[in-house]
Design an enzyme around this catalytic site. Sequence first.
Site, PDB file in Angstrom:
ATOM      1  N   HIS A   1       0.862  -1.193   0.000  1.00  0.00           N
ATOM      2  CA  HIS A   1       0.000   0.000   0.000  1.00  0.00           C
ATOM      3  C   HIS A   1       0.897   1.242   0.000  1.00  0.00           C
ATOM      4  O   HIS A   1       2.092   1.144   0.282  1.00  0.00           O
ATOM      5  CB  HIS A   1      -0.859   0.007   1.270  1.00  0.00           C
TER       6      HIS A   1
ATOM      7  N   HIS B 177       6.045   6.402  -0.430  1.00  0.00           N
ATOM      8  CA  HIS B 177       6.777   5.171  -0.750  1.00  0.00           C
ATOM      9  C   HIS B 177       5.871   3.970  -0.514  1.00  0.00           C
ATOM     10  O   HIS B 177       4.908   4.054   0.241  1.00  0.00           O
ATOM     11  CB  HIS B 177       8.027   5.038   0.147  1.00  0.00           C
TER      12      HIS B 177
HETATM   13  O1  3AM Z   1       3.866   2.653   4.635  1.00  0.00           O
HETATM   14  P1  3AM Z   1       4.794   1.837   5.459  1.00  0.00           P
HETATM   15  O2  3AM Z   1       4.573   0.362   5.324  1.00  0.00           O
HETATM   16  O3  3AM Z   1       6.213   2.233   5.270  1.00  0.00           O
HETATM   17  O4  3AM Z   1       5.820   1.591   9.122  1.00  0.00           O
HETATM   18  C1  3AM Z   1       4.409   1.599   9.212  1.00  0.00           C
HETATM   19  C2  3AM Z   1       3.749   1.449   7.875  1.00  0.00           C
HETATM   20  O5  3AM Z   1       4.455   2.248   6.952  1.00  0.00           O
HETATM   21  C3  3AM Z   1       3.936   2.976   9.611  1.00  0.00           C
HETATM   22  O6  3AM Z   1       2.585   2.990   9.207  1.00  0.00           O
HETATM   23  C4  3AM Z   1       2.404   2.138   8.097  1.00  0.00           C
HETATM   24  C5  3AM Z   1       1.274   1.183   8.356  1.00  0.00           C
HETATM   25  O7  3AM Z   1       1.559   0.416   9.515  1.00  0.00           O
HETATM   26  N1  3AM Z   1       4.066   3.196  11.043  1.00  0.00           N
HETATM   27  C6  3AM Z   1       3.949   2.298  12.033  1.00  0.00           C
HETATM   28  N2  3AM Z   1       4.150   2.912  13.229  1.00  0.00           N
HETATM   29  C7  3AM Z   1       4.407   4.209  12.966  1.00  0.00           C
HETATM   30  C8  3AM Z   1       4.678   5.360  13.750  1.00  0.00           C
HETATM   31  N3  3AM Z   1       4.743   5.283  15.083  1.00  0.00           N
HETATM   32  C9  3AM Z   1       4.350   4.412  11.571  1.00  0.00           C
HETATM   33  N4  3AM Z   1       4.549   5.594  10.981  1.00  0.00           N
HETATM   34  C10 3AM Z   1       4.821   6.636  11.797  1.00  0.00           C
HETATM   35  N5  3AM Z   1       4.879   6.539  13.137  1.00  0.00           N
END
Ligand code: 3AM
Length: 188
Positions: free
Chosen positions: A36, A120
């Site tokens: 996603h 990304h």
């Molecule tokens: O889009 P991506 O997969 O890179 O890394 C987590 C994921 O990002 C991010 O939210 C997306 C869906 O889980 N994520 C998880 N914890 C987070 C946080 N505390 C976070 N992004 C920012 N702060």
Amino acid sequence: MRLFVAIALPQDLRDRLEGLRDGLPGAKWVAAENLHLTLRFIGEADGGECHDIDAALAGLRFESFPLQIEGLGHFGEGRRLRALWAGVAPNPDLERLQGKIERALQSAGMEPSKRKYKPHVTLARFKSGPGPRLHSFIAAHGLFRAAPFEVTEFTLFSSYLAQQGAIYTPELSYPLEPRKAPLDARLE
Ligand code: 3AM
């Protein structure tokens, strides 16, 4: 509930991204159904907060727009490498939509996001780095470019950490308005 706002990717694009999985020891590849493009991480929200978040997102007006996934990059370096991702071709509409979502969520009471938005699609995460193989992987696949697709909605996902890994569930979707033809086309 742990929530985030994202653009769900079409099946054919997820299939193409899945085709990149190869030759990176230590990579924990994101399951194809979980690929996603995050617009805003929200985090834990209770019932009342979910209601406010939904109201804020549902009130947002934005036109559909095209988006193209291209290029590869990574967060972190060497032993601190955290993620390998596919990038997004420069896209002012995406930036504007993300900004609108950020402002809508702040007006619903959320703290401003601390990180600058970097669009990304996370492809893999790492516990221990793959060392120099990452650079040869990026050299081999860095020219990756998918066909553009039309973003017609965005989605509020919940995230649940199960034993077999994260499970992302689309909870609510917010349609974008049909794209108006450019003015010159409408005048013809
Ligand atoms: O889009 P991506 O997969 O890179 O890394 C987590 C994921 O990002 C991010 O939210 C997306 C869906 O889980 N994520 C998880 N914890 C987070 C946080 N505390 C976070 N992004 C920012 N702060």
